[in-house]
Design a protein around this motif. Structure first.
Motif, PDB file in Angstrom:
ATOM      1  N   LEU A  47      14.841 -28.247   0.892  1.00  5.41           N
ATOM      2  CA  LEU A  47      15.952 -28.736   0.090  1.00  5.41           C
ATOM      3  C   LEU A  47      15.521 -28.505  -1.409  1.00  5.41           C
ATOM      4  N   SER A  48      14.237 -29.149  -1.858  1.00  4.94           N
ATOM      5  CA  SER A  48      14.017 -28.979  -3.210  1.00  4.94           C
ATOM      6  C   SER A  48      14.070 -27.689  -3.685  1.00  4.94           C
ATOM      7  N   GLU A  57      16.550 -21.897 -11.237  1.00  6.00           N
ATOM      8  CA  GLU A  57      15.193 -21.881 -11.752  1.00  6.00           C
ATOM      9  C   GLU A  57      14.158 -21.449 -10.827  1.00  6.00           C
ATOM     10  N   ASN A  58      12.749 -21.304 -11.106  1.00  2.00           N
ATOM     11  CA  ASN A  58      12.104 -20.936 -10.246  1.00  2.00           C
ATOM     12  C   ASN A  58      11.480 -22.100  -9.050  1.00  2.00           C
ATOM     13  N   VAL A  59      11.635 -21.483  -7.851  1.00  2.00           N
ATOM     14  CA  VAL A  59      11.229 -22.434  -6.679  1.00  2.00           C
ATOM     15  C   VAL A  59      10.122 -23.348  -6.656  1.00  2.00           C
ATOM     16  N   CYS A  60       9.143 -22.733  -7.469  1.00  2.00           N
ATOM     17  CA  CYS A  60       7.751 -23.631  -7.944  1.00  2.00           C
ATOM     18  C   CYS A  60       8.206 -24.841  -8.584  1.00  2.00           C
ATOM     19  N   LEU A  61       9.048 -24.844  -9.363  1.00  2.00           N
ATOM     20  CA  LEU A  61       9.647 -26.258 -10.056  1.00  2.00           C
ATOM     21  C   LEU A  61       9.566 -27.452  -9.146  1.00  2.00           C
ATOM     22  N   ALA A  70      12.926 -33.164 -14.644  1.00  2.00           N
ATOM     23  CA  ALA A  70      12.920 -32.160 -15.788  1.00  2.00           C
ATOM     24  C   ALA A  70      14.413 -31.622 -15.268  1.00  2.00           C
ATOM     25  N   MET A  71      14.360 -31.273 -14.330  1.00  2.00           N
ATOM     26  CA  MET A  71      15.593 -30.387 -13.788  1.00  2.00           C
ATOM     27  C   MET A  71      16.758 -31.069 -13.669  1.00  2.00           C
TER      28      MET A  71
END
Length: 114
Positions: A47-48, A57-61, A70-71
């Motif tokens: 889910l994240s 955004e990049n999925v690594c975030l 931050a997101m």
């Protein structure tokens, strides 16, 4: 000689969506979107990653400590939602799964997918 500035520029807008000042759904409104609820219950990291990808955004975030906070801050500023950075950090730390579900629902609602 340059002309003097006689008016100040207006406040910048971070996004193009309707700015309501609050989240579209509550923190515990998980059953408003069953896809998000199911994904959050059975595989929270998926889910994240889904949420970060849908937000652009990049999925690594999703795996970086503080990344979701931050997101959330950026999302709040983009959508014109009231709050503070401290609140963003506390909500993602103390209510992580519920907050990630709410962020996913917000993105889906703003994109017209829910």
């Amino acid at each position: 000689m340059s002309n003097p500035v006689i008016t100040q520029p207006g406040a910048c807008s971070y996004g193009t969506n309707v700015q309501t000042g609050e989240w579209s759904t509550g923190l515990c409104s998980c059953f408003n979107d069953l896809l998000v609820c199911a994904l959050g219950c059975f595989c929270p990291i998926a889910l994240s990653c889904y949420t970060t990808k849908k937000y652009g955004e990049n999925v690594c975030l999703a795996c970086v400590p503080g990344g979701m906070a931050a997101m959330r801050t950026h999302m709040r500023l983009t959508y014109g939602i009231q709050g503070t950075i401290c609140n963003d950090a506390l909500m993602t730390c103390c209510c992580g799964l519920f907050e990630t579900c709410r962020m996913a629902r917000e993105i889906r609602i703003r994109n017209g997918e829910a």
